[in-house]
Design a protein around this motif. Sequence first.
Motif: not given
Length: 525
Positions: A97-110
């Motif tokens: 939502r806030l431009r410039g945030s860092v996405v914390l992608d949890l897809k490796r925790m699968n």
Amino acid sequence: MNASPPNLSAVVFARVLRELASVVGASNVLTTADRLREYADPFTPQPSARSFEASAVVLPATVVEIREVLKLARAYRLALWPVSGGRNFAYGGGAPRLRGSVVLDLKRMNRIIEVDETLAYALVEPGVTYFDLYAHLRERGVKLWVDPAAAGWGSIVGNTLERGFGYTPYGDHAAHQCGMEVMLANGELIRTGMGAIEIGRTWQLYKAGFGPSYDTIFMQSNFGIVTKLGMWLMPRPDAYVIAHVKLPREADLEAAVETLRPLKLDETIRNHAVIEGAIRHAAGQSARRDWYGGKGPLPDSVVDQITARLDIGRWNVHFAIYGERGIVEAQLANAQRAFSRLPGARIELHRYASDAEPVGGAERNMAGIPSLSAFRMLDWVGGTGMHVDFSPICPFTGRDAMRQYSVAKARLAEYGFDYYGGFTAGTRHLHHIVATIFNRDDAKETEAAADLQRVLMSDARSEGYGVYRTHLATMDFAASQYDFNDGALLKMSETIKDALDPDGILAPGKSGIWPRAWRGRRGSV
Ligand code: ADP
């Protein structure tokens, strides 16, 4: 140039990225424009998708790594946007939502941590998709069904946290969730409900636990990072039948709803039945240009031609009945009797044995089999087809459904779009899902699609309806519509937010909830 966090200089951000790389490994910090494109919202109705650009993506592999990432984020006041799979299409994809945030992608925790066939549940990590769990159950011959979201590649955790839904009797995903593990912004790990008992044996069995119950506050919010989630699974039925009721006239929506409601309330029909408009149904089988070359919405006469040629209804009710064969037949007779009273109704039935698999995507979803056929809709308009969804909750009455449909159809027409929608049945409410399908190569059409969403939401609000979910671009707008007592509910959410996340690092702006540090951004896009 990538976006950068709005509160950090380039030099400091470069240092943050190096520190993040030392936590998760350099290959798990993504910064190139090419890699970030995967996280851009492909359906952003803004002519420029830049408002929701991430500055980087971090992919932790463990709870310990998440804790380290949070420690850094608190130190630098770095905004993080957690996703499980990042395929929340039509509502923002993996974009923050806030431009410039860092996405914390949890897809490796699968990891699929546990499947209990006797007690019919699974415990999964965020990266587990519907396809994954389905394959896991099939390969091991476990006689349980998963309830997939319309897009089978979605994450079970991501979809459930957004209160997504599917089409079997377990279609209300939030209602079938039981027990969570959540990491709070301060790095503390909690387990909800019975999971708070060390080596608990009933975490996925009983939701409440002792004392207040918190699972749902982590849904559609930004109060924590969910790292494990329990999901109840449906025992594979003996047999099932999938029915398609075809109703010939536009006005039949009212009778369709009135007929379906008592069958849902008395549990003759237990699945998330759908009442689908003709155009949405036709899009599974054809493209718009097959029918019409003109601009503006399809004329009603063309819709009538489509229904005749494809042998579908102006409204199409899809429901399914599951269980022991004799009981299925008895309940089916009951439902058939009710629908056959509607003038001109035609009913098509497909009967299946326990482990038989239907072929069509929509029927597969009703049989607990994930698919991607929902994306056929994007071929409807041609070009770079995109959609954005207007999703108001509708009372389960014919009058309300007809009202919402008529108002939306007229508005869509005013902006040049077809009514591409349908109603998914809860028990006392309907999820009315109206997709605006637009060609992103066409700047004017894209802009019209964006403007239209606010207008549709305002129309709904003026009649006392609200949306259950919305795109990043309209989250503040939606939240502002929940305005009882001067917005007391949102104020409470922000009090909780500030208590749990005083540095404002988790998903600022999600669902209209802004932490104190970023509150000035409310309404900005
Ligand atoms: P899907 O891929 O199933 O569509 P996403 O991973 O895109 O789902 O998640 C949808 C939204 O739910 C995200 O944008 C985010 O706001 C929230 N979300 C997803 N996973 C988590 C999580 N593990 N913890 C907290 N919030 C989450």
